[in-house]
Design a protein around this motif. Structure first.
Motif, PDB file in Angstrom:
ATOM      1  N   GLU A 466     -26.276 -28.629  71.054  1.00 49.76           N
ATOM      2  CA  GLU A 466     -25.943 -29.535  71.985  1.00 49.76           C
ATOM      3  C   GLU A 466     -26.236 -30.989  72.327  1.00 49.76           C
ATOM      4  O   GLU A 466     -25.493 -31.779  72.301  1.00 49.76           O
ATOM      5  N   ARG A 467     -27.490 -31.158  71.641  1.00 52.65           N
ATOM      6  CA  ARG A 467     -27.845 -32.835  71.554  1.00 52.65           C
ATOM      7  C   ARG A 467     -27.016 -33.324  70.419  1.00 52.65           C
ATOM      8  O   ARG A 467     -26.981 -34.374  70.621  1.00 52.65           O
ATOM      9  N   LEU A 468     -26.622 -32.792  69.643  1.00 49.23           N
ATOM     10  CA  LEU A 468     -26.049 -33.329  68.496  1.00 49.23           C
ATOM     11  C   LEU A 468     -24.782 -33.664  68.946  1.00 49.23           C
ATOM     12  O   LEU A 468     -24.151 -34.538  68.432  1.00 49.23           O
ATOM     13  N   ASN A 469     -24.014 -32.502  69.545  1.00 51.04           N
ATOM     14  CA  ASN A 469     -22.701 -32.897  70.173  1.00 51.04           C
ATOM     15  C   ASN A 469     -22.709 -34.034  71.102  1.00 51.04           C
ATOM     16  O   ASN A 469     -21.874 -35.076  71.116  1.00 51.04           O
ATOM     17  N   PHE A 470     -23.986 -34.268  72.060  1.00 44.13           N
ATOM     18  CA  PHE A 470     -23.802 -35.597  72.862  1.00 44.13           C
ATOM     19  C   PHE A 470     -23.821 -36.698  72.013  1.00 44.13           C
ATOM     20  O   PHE A 470     -23.074 -37.664  72.513  1.00 44.13           O
ATOM     21  N   LEU A 471     -24.601 -36.921  70.917  1.00 41.50           N
ATOM     22  CA  LEU A 471     -24.592 -38.129  70.104  1.00 41.50           C
ATOM     23  C   LEU A 471     -23.205 -38.314  69.583  1.00 41.50           C
ATOM     24  O   LEU A 471     -22.718 -39.401  69.411  1.00 41.50           O
ATOM     25  N   GLN A 472     -22.440 -37.193  69.189  1.00 41.62           N
ATOM     26  CA  GLN A 472     -21.112 -37.259  68.531  1.00 41.62           C
ATOM     27  C   GLN A 472     -20.011 -37.746  69.609  1.00 41.62           C
ATOM     28  O   GLN A 472     -19.271 -38.806  69.356  1.00 41.62           O
ATOM     29  N   ARG A 473     -20.523 -37.203  70.933  1.00 43.42           N
ATOM     30  CA  ARG A 473     -19.390 -37.704  72.064  1.00 43.42           C
ATOM     31  C   ARG A 473     -19.511 -39.257  72.217  1.00 43.42           C
ATOM     32  O   ARG A 473     -18.638 -40.006  72.725  1.00 43.42           O
ATOM     33  N   VAL A 474     -20.722 -39.873  72.140  1.00 38.46           N
ATOM     34  CA  VAL A 474     -20.848 -41.344  72.530  1.00 38.46           C
ATOM     35  C   VAL A 474     -20.621 -42.101  71.119  1.00 38.46           C
ATOM     36  O   VAL A 474     -21.034 -43.308  71.231  1.00 38.46           O
ATOM     37  N   GLY A 475     -20.025 -41.493  70.148  1.00 36.47           N
ATOM     38  CA  GLY A 475     -19.543 -42.414  68.906  1.00 36.47           C
ATOM     39  C   GLY A 475     -20.659 -42.504  67.998  1.00 36.47           C
ATOM     40  O   GLY A 475     -20.586 -43.588  67.136  1.00 36.47           O
ATOM     41  N   LEU A 476     -21.727 -41.604  67.967  1.00 37.54           N
ATOM     42  CA  LEU A 476     -22.786 -41.696  67.131  1.00 37.54           C
ATOM     43  C   LEU A 476     -22.956 -40.800  65.978  1.00 37.54           C
ATOM     44  O   LEU A 476     -23.887 -40.385  65.499  1.00 37.54           O
ATOM     45  N   GLY A 477     -21.745 -40.227  65.741  1.00 34.26           N
ATOM     46  CA  GLY A 477     -21.768 -39.065  64.707  1.00 34.26           C
ATOM     47  C   GLY A 477     -22.026 -39.465  63.300  1.00 34.26           C
ATOM     48  O   GLY A 477     -22.405 -38.689  62.466  1.00 34.26           O
ATOM     49  N   TYR A 478     -22.119 -40.838  62.829  1.00 34.35           N
ATOM     50  CA  TYR A 478     -22.406 -41.111  61.675  1.00 34.35           C
ATOM     51  C   TYR A 478     -23.941 -41.374  61.345  1.00 34.35           C
ATOM     52  O   TYR A 478     -24.424 -41.695  60.177  1.00 34.35           O
ATOM     53  N   LEU A 479     -24.646 -41.436  62.386  1.00 35.95           N
ATOM     54  CA  LEU A 479     -26.154 -41.767  62.328  1.00 35.95           C
ATOM     55  C   LEU A 479     -26.829 -40.379  61.925  1.00 35.95           C
ATOM     56  O   LEU A 479     -26.398 -39.243  61.958  1.00 35.95           O
ATOM     57  N   THR A 480     -27.739 -40.723  61.187  1.00 37.95           N
ATOM     58  CA  THR A 480     -28.672 -39.582  60.509  1.00 37.95           C
ATOM     59  C   THR A 480     -30.162 -39.521  61.264  1.00 37.95           C
ATOM     60  O   THR A 480     -30.323 -40.360  61.839  1.00 37.95           O
TER      61      THR A 480
END
Length: 568
Positions: A466-480
């Motif tokens: 869920e938390r990884l999905n939140f990051l992806q939704r705000v356009g931060l899917g590229y962060l490690t």
């Protein structure tokens, strides 16, 4: 009082000249206008400041001690306020220990996952390791040289705060005579001074033995006793030597490496039980950089080619004396460009003369003379001074000549080799954190758990996903997840906070954001706007200070502050 509006009367903070405004609740509201017109004064210094102040005042006096009082803003009245949360662009920690994983709390769930379903391996050979039996432990101890004096210890307290009076009393009543607390042996009949607020290690001394063939039976009994006291962990102290840990849980039969019970703290680089012992969990060292000491090889020593606190030729008579003595001994010119000197001379300048001494000629107003002195080298000198000084000014000065290098023990992974030897889905926790958010989500879908592991890990994996999905939704899917929080831009740190707030799923909160579209690629603007709308749809009021046209079109209501900037 109307419950569907926030009503501001007579706002006079900064540039606001007695402003009245009504803002609808549970809507996405954009406050816009020229720079300097008072947008932030209205949103942050008036509405947020008062919402936060009232919420803090509603708490107990004890809680208020830790939160700090906010000043009352210059406004006649505000009605319809909720507890307010501000998400500005300076919210991320610059602490070198903070990462994207720790800031978003994903790392906490990862630690739990690895502690519950992780598979330990031997850090030396990489083989999966299993529990040790009492017989295996006895065989290992009996392989020590005959005549070796040993103590069998049961670790009853490991890294926990407190005075542990009950633990010590229980050991005394059980018939034990001695304990070792923080490395010091005490008699249980005496008072043992333990500071309440410090972490302690306490081991009950179960038996003292000398290794010889006839002790096997007694040794076996002592190990079983120690194991019962400490839930399967046994320490064997070789008198005058090191402690060897044995575990009835996990151990490599070939290399004798034991790993204690897996626990979340074992995977924390902010805890001594998990952190790499060499870099203490930072993953990097600050080291003097040769290229910063000699930035320009085309210059000579006399022209100031050598930099470093106290080592510039033109600024220090002591440095000049050393350089002249070096030139005399090793027969090189201080006027020659460093590029023309041999690598051996450069090495001597940086790392010293070893055991060889120099003849240094001292000249001063009191007379002159010469003396023999070893030269430790510029880099060795700076590193020693950096370690020994208590002056922050000197530390900061020397830091300008340093660069970060990866720790050679953990290779930048921050954890101990035992922690890095535990895997889930074939990779350790550091490798998981090196994956981007998108890759981490894909990887979670590929892990094959056993039926038992599925039951244990279901809730943990759900939270991580869920938390990884939140990051992806705000356009931060590229962060490690291993990315240092201090390297994030203002926009990135703001969107991480946004993702965390969505994850908390609160209702009835007033969120105030400061230009969240800054630094955002146009294709990610849609993701950001859908995130803000989702925050609103949960039942919150979202106020955004923004110049961006797309955000204005997406808003339910626009407050245009003006007509001009500043005093107008």
């Amino acid at each position: 009082m109307e419950h569907d509006k926030i009503i501001v009367r007579g706002a006079k903070e900064h540039n606001l000249k007695n402003v009245n405004v009504e803002i609808p609740r549970n809507k996405l509201v954009v406050i816009t206008g020229l720079s300097g017109s008072g947008k932030s004064s209205l949103a942050f210094d008036t509405i947020y400041a008062e919402g936060q102040r009232r919420y803090v005042e509603s708490l107990s006096s004890y809680a208020r001690m830790f939160l700090g009082q906010m000043d009352k803003p210059n406004v006649e009245s505000i009605e319809g306020l909720s507890p307010a949360i501000s998400i500005d662009q300076k919210t991320t920690s610059k602490n070198p220990r903070s990462t994207v994983g720790t800031v978003t709390e994903i790392y906490d769930y990862l630690r739990l996952l690895y502690a519950r379903v992780g598979i330990p391996h031997c850090p030396v050979c990489g083989r999966e390791i299993r529990q040790q039996t009492v017989d295996q432990i006895v065989d290992k101890i009996m392989s020590y040289d005959e005549g070796t004096k040993i103590q069998i210890l049961a670790p009853v307290v490991r890294g926990r705060k407190g005075e542990h009076v009950k633990v010590l009393e229980s050991a005394r009543k059980s018939g034990f005579a001695r304990v070792r607390a923080d490395g010091i042996v005490y008699d249980l009949s005496e008072k043992i001074p333990l500071e309440k607020n410090k972490k302690h290690n306490i081991e009950v001394i179960v038996d003292r033995l000398v290794v010889k063939p006839e002790i096997t039976s007694r040794l076996s009994d002592s190990i079983e006793t120690a194991s019962k006291l400490s839930n399967g962990i046994i320490l064997v102290n070789i008198v005058g030597g090191e402690d060897v840990m044995f575990s009835q849980k996990y151990s490599c039969p070939d290399h004798g490496v034991s790993i204690e019970d897996l626990s979340p703290r074992m995977f924390s680089f902010n805890n001594p039980f998990g952190a790499c012992p060499k870099c203490t969990g930072l993953g990097v060292f600050l080291k003097i950089d040769e290229n910063k000491i000699i930035p320009d090889m085309s210059k000579s020593v006399r022209q100031g080619a050598i930099k470093g606190s106290g080592w510039a030729m033109e600024g220090s008579s002591i440095a000049a004396m050393y350089f002249e003595a070096l030139a005399e001994k090793y027969n090189f010119s201080l006027d020659a460009p460093l590029s023309e000197l041999s690598p051996e001379i450069i090495k001597i300048l940086l790392y010293g003369t070893g055991d060889e001494t120099l003849t240094i000629h001292r000249k001063s107003v009191y007379g002159s003379g010469s003396y023999e002195q070893k030269f430790e080298g510029i880099i060795n000198n700076l590193e020693r001074r950096y370690k020994d000084t208590s002056s922050n000014w000197i530390k900061e000065e020397i830091q300008t000549y340093m660069s970060e290098i990866h720790c050679d023990e953990c290779h930048g992974d921050r954890l101990s080799k035992e922690s890095l030897a535990v895997t889930v889905g074939g990779i350790n926790i550091a490798d998981f954190c090196k994956k981007s958010v998108v890759s981490a989500l894909e990887f979670l879908d590929t892990i094959e758990f056993t039926e038992k592991e599925k039951i244990i890990s279901a809730e943990i994996v759900k939270e991580i996903r869920e938390r990884l999905n939140f990051l992806q939704r705000v356009g931060l899917g590229y962060l490690t997840l291993s990315r240092s929080a201090g390297t994030l831009s203002g926009g990135e740190s703001q969107r991480i906070r946004l993702a965390t707030q969505i994850g908390s799923s609160l209702m009835g909160v007033l969120y105030i954001l400061d230009e969240p579209s800054i630094g955002l690629h146009q294709r990610d603007n849609e993701k950001l706007l859908s995130t803000l709308k989702r925050l609103r749809d949960l039942g919150n009021t979202v106020i955004v200070v923004e110049h961006d046209e797309d955000t204005m079109y997406a808003a339910d209501c626009i407050v245009d502050v003006g007509p001009g900037a500043g005093v107008h």
